[in-house]
Design an enzyme around this catalytic site. Structure first.
Site, PDB file in Angstrom:
ATOM      1  N   SER A 110      40.056  53.345  29.249  1.00 46.91           N
ATOM      2  CA  SER A 110      38.882  53.083  30.064  1.00 46.91           C
ATOM      3  C   SER A 110      37.899  53.825  30.464  1.00 46.91           C
ATOM      4  CB  SER A 110      39.789  51.717  30.998  1.00 46.91           C
ATOM      5  OG  SER A 110      40.326  52.848  32.057  1.00 46.91           O
ATOM      6  N   GLY A 156      45.167  54.725  35.809  1.00 50.16           N
ATOM      7  CA  GLY A 156      44.191  55.982  36.022  1.00 50.16           C
ATOM      8  C   GLY A 156      43.123  56.180  35.523  1.00 50.16           C
ATOM      9  N   GLY A 157      42.841  55.488  34.550  1.00 46.19           N
ATOM     10  CA  GLY A 157      41.471  56.053  33.784  1.00 46.19           C
ATOM     11  C   GLY A 157      40.598  56.331  34.398  1.00 46.19           C
ATOM     12  N   ASP A 199      46.529  50.746  44.099  1.00 42.70           N
ATOM     13  CA  ASP A 199      47.158  49.558  42.709  1.00 42.70           C
ATOM     14  C   ASP A 199      48.791  49.581  43.424  1.00 42.70           C
ATOM     15  OD1 ASP A 199      47.692  48.432  41.021  1.00 42.70           O
ATOM     16  OD2 ASP A 199      45.569  48.758  39.684  1.00 42.70           O
ATOM     17  N   ASP A 226      46.089  45.952  47.842  1.00 41.67           N
ATOM     18  CA  ASP A 226      45.679  45.251  46.831  1.00 41.67           C
ATOM     19  C   ASP A 226      44.658  45.879  47.273  1.00 41.67           C
ATOM     20  OD1 ASP A 226      44.091  42.364  46.903  1.00 41.67           O
ATOM     21  OD2 ASP A 226      45.497  42.434  45.389  1.00 41.67           O
ATOM     22  N   ASP A 251      37.933  48.291  38.441  1.00 43.81           N
ATOM     23  CA  ASP A 251      37.764  47.476  36.726  1.00 43.81           C
ATOM     24  C   ASP A 251      38.869  46.749  36.469  1.00 43.81           C
ATOM     25  OD1 ASP A 251      37.733  47.058  33.849  1.00 43.81           O
ATOM     26  OD2 ASP A 251      38.257  48.556  33.769  1.00 43.81           O
ATOM     27  N   LYS A 266      33.448  40.931  34.649  1.00 49.37           N
ATOM     28  CA  LYS A 266      33.923  40.807  33.302  1.00 49.37           C
ATOM     29  C   LYS A 266      33.261  38.786  32.964  1.00 49.37           C
ATOM     30  CE  LYS A 266      37.146  43.679  33.424  1.00 49.37           C
ATOM     31  NZ  LYS A 266      37.354  43.973  32.942  1.00 49.37           N
TER      32      LYS A 266
END
Length: 353
Positions: free
Chosen positions: A186, A217-218, A234, A254, A270, A299
């Site tokens: 990602s 973590g991308g 996260d 969250d 994302d 999305k």
């Protein structure tokens, strides 16, 4: 062999896209045609990887400057060629002479299994064509337009042009290398988005950022490797190397309820959720002044993808316009090569003072 210059009273645009999104790109072109009162119609075949827009009155060429969400490239066709023989350069030469000169040569094909089989042929064709174009002055760096030679197969296609000043990559496909230290693929979405929107992956003017739904973590890695301090939010696990070697702080929380203690330059997101919910959350981050800019993915729904996307972006624009004391809204959106069933959006406030 058949090749014709287009009638001067008409215009044909060629737009490349991800296969399977032809109907969405056609809907986007129809929308802008209606908005600009341009009469015409699209021609699209499912899973072909491109759409032709035929204008009967008026022009949509201005869309080359503003860009389209679902189009990877957009060129104005100078002529069509069909059933040309093996001496392709001689067959195409009248069209090239009439349309030139050009700053660059883009040899393009559909991003399909059949289209990718043309790559070897096009590499050889480039070696034969480029020197000849340069020799007669049809290919020179100072020219104001680039040449697009689109082959639907080895004997059929279109000759087109696009402004040299508009940043594009050949075929709209920006293939990037994923370094071994990247936590996930990602990460490539961030790099491609920055190049698509700003011309460089190092264009971010940010010192602090929040990554919502960050694991593994991308996206955080792409920001942190550029010296940006990142709070990665996260409940999931982050790549250990990312936390050890980069300016990344893992915050267990969250993505939709966590709040920053102070304003940051950038928020990225994302997450896999309904696009309306994601957009509403990004709207809150921007209009509440928690972040100056946002980079996020939406999305896509299964149906009416362009219509739903445009409605959401219009909603974001309206919300940001109400906060005129923060500046003028700047919103960019694109269906990137590294996106699948999603689009990537940049939103920020621009101050003119």
């Amino acid at each position: 062999m058949h090749s014709d210059l287009l009638n001067s009273q008409s215009e044909t645009l060629l737009a490349l896209c991800r296969p399977g999104f032809e109907a969405d790109l056609a809907a986007e072109l129809n929308f802008h045609a209606a908005d600009q009162m341009v009469a015409g119609y699209p021609r699209a075949t499912a899973n072909s990887g491109y759409v032709l827009w035929h204008s009967q009155q008026g022009s949509l060429a201005s869309l080359q400057e503003s860009g389209l969400i679902f189009a990877r490239t957009l060129s104005v066709c100078e002529g069509e060629f069909s059933d040309i023989g093996d001496d392709r350069i001689s067959a195409l030469w009248p069209l090239l002479e009439a349309a030139g000169p050009f700053s660059e040569l883009y040899l393009e094909h559909p991003d399909t299994n059949e289209g990718r089989e043309l790559q070897r042929f096009l590499r050889g064709f480039r070696k034969a064509l480029e020197p000849r174009l340069k020799k007669v002055g049809l290919l020179r760096r100072q020219a104001k337009q680039r040449l697009h030679l689109f082959f639907s197969d080895s004997h059929n296609g279109w000759v087109g042009a696009s402004p040299s000043a508009v940043p594009l990559v050949e075929g709209g496909v920006l293939r990037l290398r994923l370094p071994a230290e990247a936590p996930s693929r990602s990460a490539l979405k961030v790099e491609e988005a920055l190049i698509r929107f700003f011309g460089s992956a190092d264009a971010l003017n940010a010192k602090t950022a929040v990554d919502l739904g960050a694991a593994p973590g991308g996206w955080s890695w792409q920001l942190a490797r550029r010296g940006i301090r990142v709070q990665a939010v996260d409940h999931g696990k982050m790549a250990p190397r990312l936390l050890d070697e980069y300016p990344v702080q893992h915050v267990y929380g969250d993505a939709f309820t966590w709040r920053p203690r102070s304003k940051v330059d950038l928020v990225v997101c994302d997450v896999v959720d309904k696009p309306a919910r994601t957009l509403q959350h990004m709207e809150k981050w921007l209009t509440q002044g928690w972040a100056t800019a946002a980079l996020f993915n939406l999305k896509l729904p299964m149906k009416r993808r362009f219509q739903e996307t445009w409605q959401l972006l219009e909603k974001l624009t309206a919300a940001m316009e109400r906060m005129d004391h923060l500046g003028e809204p700047v919103i960019k959106a694109a269906h990137l090569y590294y996106d699948r069933e999603e689009i990537t959006v940049w939103a920020s406030f621009h101050r003119s003072y």
